[in-house]
Design a protein around this motif. Sequence first.
Motif, PDB file in Angstrom:
ATOM      1  N   VAL A  20     -22.426  76.627   0.950  1.00  0.00           N
ATOM      2  CA  VAL A  20     -23.155  77.695   2.059  1.00  0.00           C
ATOM      3  C   VAL A  20     -24.382  77.058   2.519  1.00  0.00           C
ATOM      4  N   ASP A  21     -25.415  77.099   1.609  1.00  0.00           N
ATOM      5  CA  ASP A  21     -26.770  76.723   1.764  1.00  0.00           C
ATOM      6  C   ASP A  21     -26.807  75.288   1.981  1.00  0.00           C
ATOM      7  N   VAL A  22     -26.058  74.403   1.390  1.00  0.00           N
ATOM      8  CA  VAL A  22     -25.822  73.211   1.601  1.00  0.00           C
ATOM      9  C   VAL A  22     -24.265  72.594   1.634  1.00  0.00           C
ATOM     10  N   LYS A  23     -23.941  71.867   2.670  1.00  0.00           N
ATOM     11  CA  LYS A  23     -22.508  71.454   2.672  1.00  0.00           C
ATOM     12  C   LYS A  23     -22.263  70.318   1.586  1.00  0.00           C
ATOM     13  N   ILE A  24     -21.234  70.344   1.042  1.00  0.00           N
ATOM     14  CA  ILE A  24     -20.893  68.950   0.035  1.00  0.00           C
ATOM     15  C   ILE A  24     -19.548  68.361   0.443  1.00  0.00           C
ATOM     16  N   ILE A  25     -19.777  67.217   0.456  1.00  0.00           N
ATOM     17  CA  ILE A  25     -18.575  66.193   0.540  1.00  0.00           C
ATOM     18  C   ILE A  25     -18.455  65.444  -0.463  1.00  0.00           C
TER      19      ILE A  25
ATOM     20  N   LEU B 145     -35.160  68.467  -6.982  1.00  0.00           N
ATOM     21  CA  LEU B 145     -35.943  69.730  -7.247  1.00  0.00           C
ATOM     22  C   LEU B 145     -37.117  69.711  -8.011  1.00  0.00           C
ATOM     23  N   LYS B 146     -37.366  68.683  -8.988  1.00  0.00           N
ATOM     24  CA  LYS B 146     -38.738  68.488  -9.415  1.00  0.00           C
ATOM     25  C   LYS B 146     -39.801  68.100  -8.789  1.00  0.00           C
ATOM     26  N   GLU B 147     -39.431  67.379  -7.855  1.00  0.00           N
ATOM     27  CA  GLU B 147     -40.213  66.871  -6.773  1.00  0.00           C
ATOM     28  C   GLU B 147     -40.394  67.394  -5.475  1.00  0.00           C
ATOM     29  N   HIS B 148     -39.349  68.146  -5.157  1.00  0.00           N
ATOM     30  CA  HIS B 148     -39.333  68.464  -3.739  1.00  0.00           C
ATOM     31  C   HIS B 148     -38.832  70.021  -3.504  1.00  0.00           C
ATOM     32  N   GLU B 149     -39.559  70.462  -2.516  1.00  0.00           N
ATOM     33  CA  GLU B 149     -38.689  71.957  -2.125  1.00  0.00           C
ATOM     34  C   GLU B 149     -37.520  71.599  -1.468  1.00  0.00           C
ATOM     35  N   TRP B 150     -36.525  72.417  -1.911  1.00  0.00           N
ATOM     36  CA  TRP B 150     -35.020  72.280  -1.485  1.00  0.00           C
ATOM     37  C   TRP B 150     -34.856  72.153   0.122  1.00  0.00           C
ATOM     38  N   GLU B 151     -34.560  71.190   0.839  1.00  0.00           N
ATOM     39  CA  GLU B 151     -34.459  71.039   2.281  1.00  0.00           C
ATOM     40  C   GLU B 151     -33.366  70.168   2.864  1.00  0.00           C
ATOM     41  N   ILE B 152     -32.336  70.100   1.691  1.00  0.00           N
ATOM     42  CA  ILE B 152     -31.078  68.997   1.964  1.00  0.00           C
ATOM     43  C   ILE B 152     -30.260  69.938   2.519  1.00  0.00           C
ATOM     44  N   ASP B 153     -29.565  69.468   3.546  1.00  0.00           N
ATOM     45  CA  ASP B 153     -28.402  70.217   4.531  1.00  0.00           C
ATOM     46  C   ASP B 153     -26.932  69.640   3.789  1.00  0.00           C
ATOM     47  N   VAL B 154     -26.792  68.396   3.581  1.00  0.00           N
ATOM     48  CA  VAL B 154     -25.531  68.053   3.152  1.00  0.00           C
ATOM     49  C   VAL B 154     -25.754  67.084   1.658  1.00  0.00           C
ATOM     50  N   ILE B 155     -24.835  67.174   0.975  1.00  0.00           N
ATOM     51  CA  ILE B 155     -24.612  66.196  -0.219  1.00  0.00           C
ATOM     52  C   ILE B 155     -23.256  65.539  -0.254  1.00  0.00           C
ATOM     53  N   PHE B 156     -23.690  64.209  -0.093  1.00  0.00           N
ATOM     54  CA  PHE B 156     -22.464  63.413   0.056  1.00  0.00           C
ATOM     55  C   PHE B 156     -22.307  62.641  -1.366  1.00  0.00           C
ATOM     56  N   SER B 157     -21.391  63.093  -2.043  1.00  0.00           N
ATOM     57  CA  SER B 157     -21.062  62.400  -3.531  1.00  0.00           C
ATOM     58  C   SER B 157     -19.935  61.356  -3.445  1.00  0.00           C
ATOM     59  N   HIS B 158     -20.144  60.177  -4.041  1.00  0.00           N
ATOM     60  CA  HIS B 158     -19.230  59.225  -4.253  1.00  0.00           C
ATOM     61  C   HIS B 158     -17.882  59.477  -5.010  1.00  0.00           C
ATOM     62  N   ASN B 159     -18.033  60.708  -5.642  1.00  0.00           N
ATOM     63  CA  ASN B 159     -16.797  60.737  -6.524  1.00  0.00           C
ATOM     64  C   ASN B 159     -16.957  62.407  -7.088  1.00  0.00           C
TER      65      ASN B 159
END
Length: 625
Positions: free
Chosen positions: A551-556, A517-531
């Motif tokens: 809602v704004d971003v799907k999280i797996i 977020l420091k470097e980009h506008e938020w345009e991520i649709d999905v976060i895939f987290s390894h844990n």
Amino acid sequence: MNEDGQNIKKIIWRVLAMLALILMLLSMFSGCPPKSPDEVEYLIGISQANMREPWRLVLMKEIQEEAKKYDNVRIVSTDATQNSDKQVSDIKRLLDYGVDLLIVSPCDAQKITPVVSDVYQSIPVVVLDRAVEGFDYSLFIGPDNTIIGKQAGEAVVELAAGEQARVLEICGDTSAQATIDRSKGFSYVIGDYPGIQSMQISVPTEARDAAEEQVLKYGQELENIDVIFAHNDYMALGAYRAVMKLGYQDIKIVGIDGFTGEDGGLELVRRGIISETITCPTGGKEAVQYAMDILKEVSGVPKQVILRSHRVTKENLDEYQARLEAQPVKADRIIQVGYAQVGTESTFRIAANNSVKAAAKDEGINLLSLDADQDQERQIAAVREFIARGVDVIVISPVVETGWDEVLQEARDAGIPVLLSDRKIMVEDDSLVMSYIGADFIEEGRRAMKWLLEETKSQKKPIKIMELQGTKGASPTTERKQGFEDALLTAPGYSIVYSRGGDFTYEGGKRIVEEYLKEHEWEIDVIFSHNDDMALGAVEALEEHDINPGVDVKIISVDGTKPALTALQEGKINCVVECNPLLGPQLMKAVGDLTSGKELPLRIITDEKIFTKENINREIKNRNY
């Protein structure tokens, strides 16, 4: 089983009684005395790919011999004659008989996958030898054919003594996965020896006489062959007969299977007909044992059991056969186990450590435990301390995959077996580790991406993904990424646009989102987290920047800890792929089996689920970590 179920089963058996001749032949083949409907509590159906290969005849014999040990079990088997359409019909027929559990060895894993998946929705399914796609089955039992191929390659290299050599590889059906994997493992080893050249011929029937006929066709060309590697011992015997007829008695032969009995690989080695055989266990005995556990709803049944293979030569044949015949004897002393754990970086890790400690206490095992705090050097030092103390077994949950060869060799030299818990390692010699007990991380990553594909199939593309990776060099990180990207390759319009490591920590997950977020506008649709911990850290960072997680971003996420399941219930996380940390009971059982003289599988893979908002309410009540 309820009364209606028993009545239905009795009716089925009366119908089957009309086929008396068939049943009589089946009973003669199995050696099991006929049982009346009243005696049968469990009816197990066996769908065999074919009954022409000697390996499958041995498999069937093992199943039947093990089934004799259970008075309330009846086996009904079918032969698909290597025809997938017939196997589909066979499975439907077995279901019509009212089987309680299906054991299937697929002709073609890809074609049989949807059938197994459908059957799994109603009764348990045990898959043998060839794994179907996905995880829609109760249990898979089979060998690691790539490792078997590597062992054959090592045998050929030793027989060639590192000199110039020409090898004739005799394989079965080149489209069969077992053939592909064995050849891949074989080529991987001999590829390091430029002086060894190989050529391959296919014998699709994998029969002795067909192999003999093929080798005879070579005639004088065999003069240049130094070693023959056959993908089973029966083709190896056929090759031997051919070279004897042609007078090339100096050709050495390596086979695969290692069965007992006349013309079995062990006897061929003893008689000097072949130089070496690589054992390939059928899993028939284990299939029945696990089937009974499943039917009796015993807890802790794994998802996959990968069986161990051995190199057998004249020099170690007697020792190997003695181990086969030996009966396990429980140790009459307190077992000492050294446990080198990763640390306490996550909720998952704390639960895993507690599970091991509790199981050791329950089993009366003295556990010497060290927390490495994510430091591999501390783990290696702990292993050396365990060796100095003379423990019976060492258990490692490694920080990273590489850098273990030297200390594991020290453990072997001290006669101390090593088990891996939860994480894998990469070593030059696979035999330095006795067994791995844990998850299939590649499948976890694949499941995460498959859920995303299904969830967003109607969503406008492109879809941009942020990946929160775990510790660099750790097997869960490497393999979850691999599985996710494997599935991603089949999905145009999906791409990972930002991927950073968060060391499996809450703080790491939060930091990655904040740095983005420091470097980009938020345009991520999905976060895939390894844990889960990183996913929950990301949730906090998103909320602090007025971005609505879930809602704004799907999280797996991956793990299935209670905090993550609570966030799933609240809609802040959309999908959690389970990675079960409660490995203690299975690990301590493995320790007990090992110290009693029982052979362990190469890998024991735990059963895991996928959680979404639709199925979480029942599970979260029982989650205690």
